[in-house]
Design a protein around this motif. Sequence first.
Motif, PDB file in Angstrom:
ATOM      1  N   TYR A  23     -39.421 -56.522 -25.539  1.00  0.00           N
ATOM      2  CA  TYR A  23     -39.050 -56.481 -26.900  1.00  0.00           C
ATOM      3  C   TYR A  23     -40.266 -56.608 -27.785  1.00  0.00           C
ATOM      4  O   TYR A  23     -41.101 -57.646 -27.498  1.00  0.00           O
ATOM      5  N   THR A  24     -40.732 -55.552 -28.501  1.00  0.00           N
ATOM      6  CA  THR A  24     -41.788 -55.810 -29.415  1.00  0.00           C
ATOM      7  C   THR A  24     -41.501 -55.927 -30.897  1.00  0.00           C
ATOM      8  O   THR A  24     -40.561 -55.532 -31.349  1.00  0.00           O
ATOM      9  N   SER A  25     -42.397 -56.253 -31.757  1.00  0.00           N
ATOM     10  CA  SER A  25     -42.293 -56.500 -33.251  1.00  0.00           C
ATOM     11  C   SER A  25     -43.637 -56.193 -33.904  1.00  0.00           C
ATOM     12  O   SER A  25     -44.729 -56.551 -33.436  1.00  0.00           O
ATOM     13  N   ASN A  26     -43.460 -55.643 -35.003  1.00  0.00           N
ATOM     14  CA  ASN A  26     -44.506 -55.477 -35.940  1.00  0.00           C
ATOM     15  C   ASN A  26     -44.376 -56.430 -37.099  1.00  0.00           C
ATOM     16  O   ASN A  26     -45.263 -56.256 -37.877  1.00  0.00           O
ATOM     17  N   GLY A  27     -43.856 -57.509 -37.094  1.00  0.00           N
ATOM     18  CA  GLY A  27     -43.595 -58.451 -38.209  1.00  0.00           C
ATOM     19  C   GLY A  27     -42.393 -58.046 -38.997  1.00  0.00           C
ATOM     20  O   GLY A  27     -42.106 -59.016 -39.533  1.00  0.00           O
ATOM     21  N   GLN A  28     -42.043 -57.070 -38.948  1.00  0.00           N
ATOM     22  CA  GLN A  28     -40.939 -56.495 -39.888  1.00  0.00           C
ATOM     23  C   GLN A  28     -39.708 -56.037 -38.935  1.00  0.00           C
ATOM     24  O   GLN A  28     -38.382 -56.300 -39.514  1.00  0.00           O
ATOM     25  N   LYS A  29     -39.821 -55.410 -37.738  1.00  0.00           N
ATOM     26  CA  LYS A  29     -38.693 -54.979 -37.040  1.00  0.00           C
ATOM     27  C   LYS A  29     -39.102 -55.205 -35.626  1.00  0.00           C
ATOM     28  O   LYS A  29     -40.071 -55.005 -34.964  1.00  0.00           O
ATOM     29  N   GLU A  30     -38.071 -55.269 -34.712  1.00  0.00           N
ATOM     30  CA  GLU A  30     -38.016 -55.545 -33.276  1.00  0.00           C
ATOM     31  C   GLU A  30     -37.540 -54.114 -32.861  1.00  0.00           C
ATOM     32  O   GLU A  30     -36.595 -53.879 -33.192  1.00  0.00           O
ATOM     33  N   TRP A  31     -38.380 -53.755 -31.645  1.00  0.00           N
ATOM     34  CA  TRP A  31     -37.526 -52.504 -30.834  1.00  0.00           C
ATOM     35  C   TRP A  31     -38.070 -52.683 -29.449  1.00  0.00           C
ATOM     36  O   TRP A  31     -39.013 -53.343 -28.964  1.00  0.00           O
ATOM     37  N   LEU A  32     -37.088 -52.159 -28.579  1.00  0.00           N
ATOM     38  CA  LEU A  32     -37.227 -52.389 -27.013  1.00  0.00           C
ATOM     39  C   LEU A  32     -38.328 -51.184 -26.684  1.00  0.00           C
ATOM     40  O   LEU A  32     -38.244 -50.192 -27.283  1.00  0.00           O
ATOM     41  N   ALA A  33     -39.114 -51.662 -25.790  1.00  0.00           N
ATOM     42  CA  ALA A  33     -40.193 -50.731 -25.324  1.00  0.00           C
ATOM     43  C   ALA A  33     -40.291 -50.787 -23.598  1.00  0.00           C
ATOM     44  O   ALA A  33     -40.038 -51.629 -23.149  1.00  0.00           O
ATOM     45  N   THR A  34     -40.865 -49.826 -22.986  1.00  0.00           N
ATOM     46  CA  THR A  34     -41.382 -49.727 -21.605  1.00  0.00           C
ATOM     47  C   THR A  34     -42.720 -49.439 -21.566  1.00  0.00           C
ATOM     48  O   THR A  34     -43.364 -49.378 -22.678  1.00  0.00           O
ATOM     49  N   VAL A  35     -43.225 -49.691 -20.561  1.00  0.00           N
ATOM     50  CA  VAL A  35     -44.591 -49.762 -20.212  1.00  0.00           C
ATOM     51  C   VAL A  35     -45.079 -48.505 -19.786  1.00  0.00           C
ATOM     52  O   VAL A  35     -44.376 -47.610 -18.909  1.00  0.00           O
ATOM     53  N   ALA A  36     -46.366 -47.790 -20.396  1.00  0.00           N
ATOM     54  CA  ALA A  36     -46.810 -46.534 -19.576  1.00  0.00           C
ATOM     55  C   ALA A  36     -47.180 -46.850 -18.348  1.00  0.00           C
ATOM     56  O   ALA A  36     -47.421 -47.835 -17.389  1.00  0.00           O
ATOM     57  N   GLY A  37     -46.749 -45.649 -17.410  1.00  0.00           N
ATOM     58  CA  GLY A  37     -47.338 -45.716 -15.877  1.00  0.00           C
ATOM     59  C   GLY A  37     -48.429 -46.376 -15.700  1.00  0.00           C
ATOM     60  O   GLY A  37     -48.938 -46.954 -14.636  1.00  0.00           O
ATOM     61  N   LYS A  38     -49.565 -45.907 -16.335  1.00  0.00           N
ATOM     62  CA  LYS A  38     -51.248 -46.486 -16.097  1.00  0.00           C
ATOM     63  C   LYS A  38     -51.233 -47.984 -16.054  1.00  0.00           C
ATOM     64  O   LYS A  38     -51.938 -48.672 -15.303  1.00  0.00           O
ATOM     65  N   LEU A  39     -50.329 -48.651 -16.886  1.00  0.00           N
ATOM     66  CA  LEU A  39     -50.364 -50.100 -16.854  1.00  0.00           C
ATOM     67  C   LEU A  39     -49.805 -50.801 -15.723  1.00  0.00           C
ATOM     68  O   LEU A  39     -49.811 -52.109 -15.236  1.00  0.00           O
ATOM     69  N   VAL A  55     -48.469 -49.412 -29.086  1.00  0.00           N
ATOM     70  CA  VAL A  55     -47.070 -48.780 -28.954  1.00  0.00           C
ATOM     71  C   VAL A  55     -47.071 -47.477 -29.698  1.00  0.00           C
ATOM     72  O   VAL A  55     -47.541 -47.354 -30.736  1.00  0.00           O
ATOM     73  N   THR A  56     -46.965 -46.444 -28.793  1.00  0.00           N
ATOM     74  CA  THR A  56     -46.476 -44.983 -29.249  1.00  0.00           C
ATOM     75  C   THR A  56     -44.806 -44.932 -29.192  1.00  0.00           C
ATOM     76  O   THR A  56     -44.327 -44.841 -28.000  1.00  0.00           O
ATOM     77  N   ASP A  57     -44.052 -44.728 -30.284  1.00  0.00           N
ATOM     78  CA  ASP A  57     -42.677 -44.659 -30.004  1.00  0.00           C
ATOM     79  C   ASP A  57     -42.214 -45.919 -29.494  1.00  0.00           C
ATOM     80  O   ASP A  57     -42.127 -47.090 -29.859  1.00  0.00           O
ATOM     81  N   THR A  58     -41.624 -45.699 -28.181  1.00  0.00           N
ATOM     82  CA  THR A  58     -41.179 -46.829 -27.191  1.00  0.00           C
ATOM     83  C   THR A  58     -41.870 -47.049 -26.025  1.00  0.00           C
ATOM     84  O   THR A  58     -41.198 -47.511 -25.070  1.00  0.00           O
ATOM     85  N   VAL A  59     -43.234 -46.726 -26.168  1.00  0.00           N
ATOM     86  CA  VAL A  59     -43.753 -46.677 -24.795  1.00  0.00           C
ATOM     87  C   VAL A  59     -45.057 -47.793 -25.259  1.00  0.00           C
ATOM     88  O   VAL A  59     -45.783 -47.359 -26.158  1.00  0.00           O
TER      89      VAL A  59
END
Length: 337
Positions: A23-39, A55-59
């Motif tokens: 779960y990630t947040s920009n201070g106003q909204k939370e959204w679910l994200a996955t990690v890029a393969g390189k990480l 984060v780009t979109d949900t990654v």
Amino acid sequence: MENRHPGQVTPARVVGVRKNSFYTSNGQKEWLATVAGKLQQANRRYPVVGDWVLVTDTVIHEVLARKNALTRGASGGRGKLEVMPMRQQVIAANLDTVFIVCGLDRDYNLRRIERYLTLVYNCDLAPAIILTKADLHQDPRTFAQEVEAIAFGVPVHLVSARDATGLAQLESYLAPGRTITMIGSSGAGKSTLLNRLYGKSIQATKATSEKVGKGTHTTTSRDLIVMPKGGMIIDNPGIREIAFWDADKGVESAFPEIERLAYGCRFSDCSHAHEPGCRVLQAVANGEIAQERLDSYHKMNRELNYLAERQHKSADRVEKERWKEVALKVKALKKKR
């Protein structure tokens, strides 16, 4: 995902970790994200609660440099040298204070508190000790005095989530923008404390077993909770094994009186075990230092020395393998010529 556009790189903070998502947040909204393969590659910084990420979109594409991190050896070794942890576990990142939470029931253990302090100091973090369930005793101050005697200069707070005793003392830690993480055994009262500080029930709690004096893992995930006054608390699952990974100056900071007395020993390399003229052993004989505390000091030093030696050998092995690979490539190039 308000205030965000498709494909836009957005800075965000990791506020929750699940099995394969964050779960990630920009201070106003939370959204679910996955990690890029390189990480997911070796030696890449992998997200944990408290991290700042891009984060780009949900990654999640990048984990930004950490101010600090609370780390330990991944569980499984139970302190035995021959089965010391083989990998690091990062518990939380970008912290201002670590609350060491200990209940004044069967959870109370000075030696465990010493280990927590060493763990926190190894990570160069600031501890505060929270003694919960103060309502169980007519004079809980005696427990606080015992802890203060082994935790030099560390704030020690007596609290009771049942009647709000001591909660006001913790408000200064929750100033806007400040981040706290809580560590302690299952059943120590971390989630109950969080609920009282928040003002309502936001984390599930369970009663400690009267039979064995142990709690269950009510908290099974790590989440960053934004408190009403702006501070943030990371609630963690209970820790069964306090295994070290960083081998910095944690013991020196957790046992400052022993380190100070060591300067008075006859031999500069005194082990404080049997040498004549040992000022530390003299202090034990005089009752200045408890034998149990010195035993704890020796035990953690052995663990950390063993860990440092093994990590050094591992680093040497990695370096040798890297140069071996380089040598093979050079040899292959020469053959082509």
